[in-house]
Scaffold this motif. Structure first.
Motif, PDB file in Angstrom:
ATOM      1  N   GLU A   1      44.175  54.742  35.047  1.00 41.04           N
ATOM      2  CA  GLU A   1      45.121  55.844  35.228  1.00 41.04           C
ATOM      3  C   GLU A   1      45.393  56.573  33.932  1.00 41.04           C
ATOM      4  N   VAL A   2      46.168  57.634  34.030  1.00 44.81           N
ATOM      5  CA  VAL A   2      46.581  58.422  32.878  1.00 44.81           C
ATOM      6  C   VAL A   2      47.962  57.955  32.434  1.00 44.81           C
ATOM      7  N   ALA A   3      48.103  57.712  31.142  1.00 45.74           N
ATOM      8  CA  ALA A   3      49.402  57.366  30.563  1.00 45.74           C
ATOM      9  C   ALA A   3      49.949  58.562  29.797  1.00 45.74           C
ATOM     10  N   LEU A   4      51.258  58.755  29.885  1.00 46.79           N
ATOM     11  CA  LEU A   4      51.949  59.780  29.109  1.00 46.79           C
ATOM     12  C   LEU A   4      52.954  59.108  28.187  1.00 46.79           C
ATOM     13  N   VAL A   5      53.119  59.654  26.991  1.00 46.94           N
ATOM     14  CA  VAL A   5      54.150  59.183  26.068  1.00 46.94           C
ATOM     15  C   VAL A   5      55.085  60.349  25.780  1.00 46.94           C
ATOM     16  N   LEU A   6      56.372  60.122  25.987  1.00 43.53           N
ATOM     17  CA  LEU A   6      57.354  61.200  25.897  1.00 43.53           C
ATOM     18  C   LEU A   6      57.882  61.378  24.478  1.00 43.53           C
ATOM     19  N   GLY A   7      58.131  62.638  24.125  1.00 42.11           N
ATOM     20  CA  GLY A   7      58.725  62.940  22.837  1.00 42.11           C
ATOM     21  C   GLY A   7      60.179  63.335  22.938  1.00 42.11           C
ATOM     22  N   SER A   8      60.659  63.570  24.168  1.00 41.24           N
ATOM     23  CA  SER A   8      62.068  63.896  24.369  1.00 41.24           C
ATOM     24  C   SER A   8      62.517  63.405  25.740  1.00 41.24           C
ATOM     25  N   ASP A   9      63.826  63.415  25.964  1.00 37.28           N
ATOM     26  CA  ASP A   9      64.398  62.899  27.204  1.00 37.28           C
ATOM     27  C   ASP A   9      64.081  63.827  28.386  1.00 37.28           C
TER      28      ASP A   9
END
Length: 277
Positions: A118-126
């Motif tokens: 799958e694709v993973a995302l990493v967040l930089g803000s809320d």
């Protein structure tokens, strides 16, 4: 889980929820799967299942385990129809669920592991809004990575309904991330192509569109659902957006590699039996 239940009050939870949580916790601790917990809860009561999940997450956090993100499950419409639901589900990711890219899952760590790409995302803000939009998500995401999710079930023989998997932390096991972050400005996640091999043999394939019409759609659903529950996604969170193809059983000694176009490759092995390094 010695003494942990004493640290987490259960008075606010119905007795059936506590019994189901205890059964799943004992299965995880004792290394032996348990019967389906739906027999302890009202059939189809997804909110009761999330209460079970929440209680066991609180217990794990009381031991010092740290939540680092969330996973989305049931992003396949075919699987939703099979389980009689019309939406995905979610679970929590702990820091100690991470396996280094190219690393190995220790023997005996999981009960009934299966692997999906799958694709993973990493967040930089809320993402605090209960009506999250794609624009909100795009602005909040630092980068994407290819990922392998190693799902596991504490329920015997994967005999699960939606209630069982939600209660069991959405069947979370472990996860592996690729090594090279890619900003979303450089990839159309809906059109990515995925292939996954086990020991060099093709065992799963799919596209970004196979994940709820696109990984961004899945992540928007998750962000909205969590914000509605008062537990929104935060800066730094990891989000596993859901399988791009069928999940595949893993056995000791297996090596899995997934390639996702424009994102790269990710690999993990499973230690041979008796190898407890």
């Amino acid at each position: 889980m010695p003494n942990v239940p004493d640290r987490v009050p259960t008075d606010a939870f119905p007795g059936a929820v506590v019994k189901a949580a205890d059964a799943l916790a004992e299965a995880a601790r004792g290394g032996a799967s348990c019967p389906p917990v739906r027999t302890l809860l009202d059939d189809g009561d997804i909110e009761a299942a999330y209460a079970v999940q929440r209680l066991n997450l609180q217990r794990e956090q009381a031991t010092g385990r740290r939540i680092v993100g969330r996973k989305i499950g049931l992003t396949s419409l075919a699987v939703q129809r099979q389980l009689g639901v019309d939406q995905p589900d979610f679970g929590a990711l702990f820091a100690d669920m991470a396996v280094p890219e190219g690393g190995e899952v220790p023997a005996g760590r999981l009960l009934q592991p299966k692997v999906e790409a799958e694709v993973a995302l990493v967040l930089g803000s809320d993402l605090p809004h209960a009506q999250c939009t794609v624009v909100d998500l795009l602005r909040a995401t630092d980068f994407a990575l290819p990922a392998l999710e190693i799902v596991d079930s504490r329920v015997r023989d994967w005999d699960i309904s939606i209630v069982d998997t939600v209660a069991d932390n959405a069947s979370c096991g472990m996860h592996v991330l690729g090594a090279f972050p890619v900003p979303l400005t450089g990839v159309n996640l809906r059109s990515v192509q995925m292939t996954m091999t086990r020991n060099g043999e093709l065992v799963s394939e799919g596209t970004g569109a196979d994940c709820l019409g696109g990984p961004l759609n899945a992540a928007v659903w998750l962000a909205s659902a969590l914000a509605e529950r008062g537990d929104p996604l935060r800066a730094g969170d990891l989000v596993l957006t859901g399988a791009l193809g069928p999940m595949v059983p893993a056995a000791p000694g297996d090596v899995f590699q997934a390639r996702i176009s424009n994102l790269g490759a990710v690999e993990v092995g499973f230690a041979a039996e008796g190898d407890n390094r």
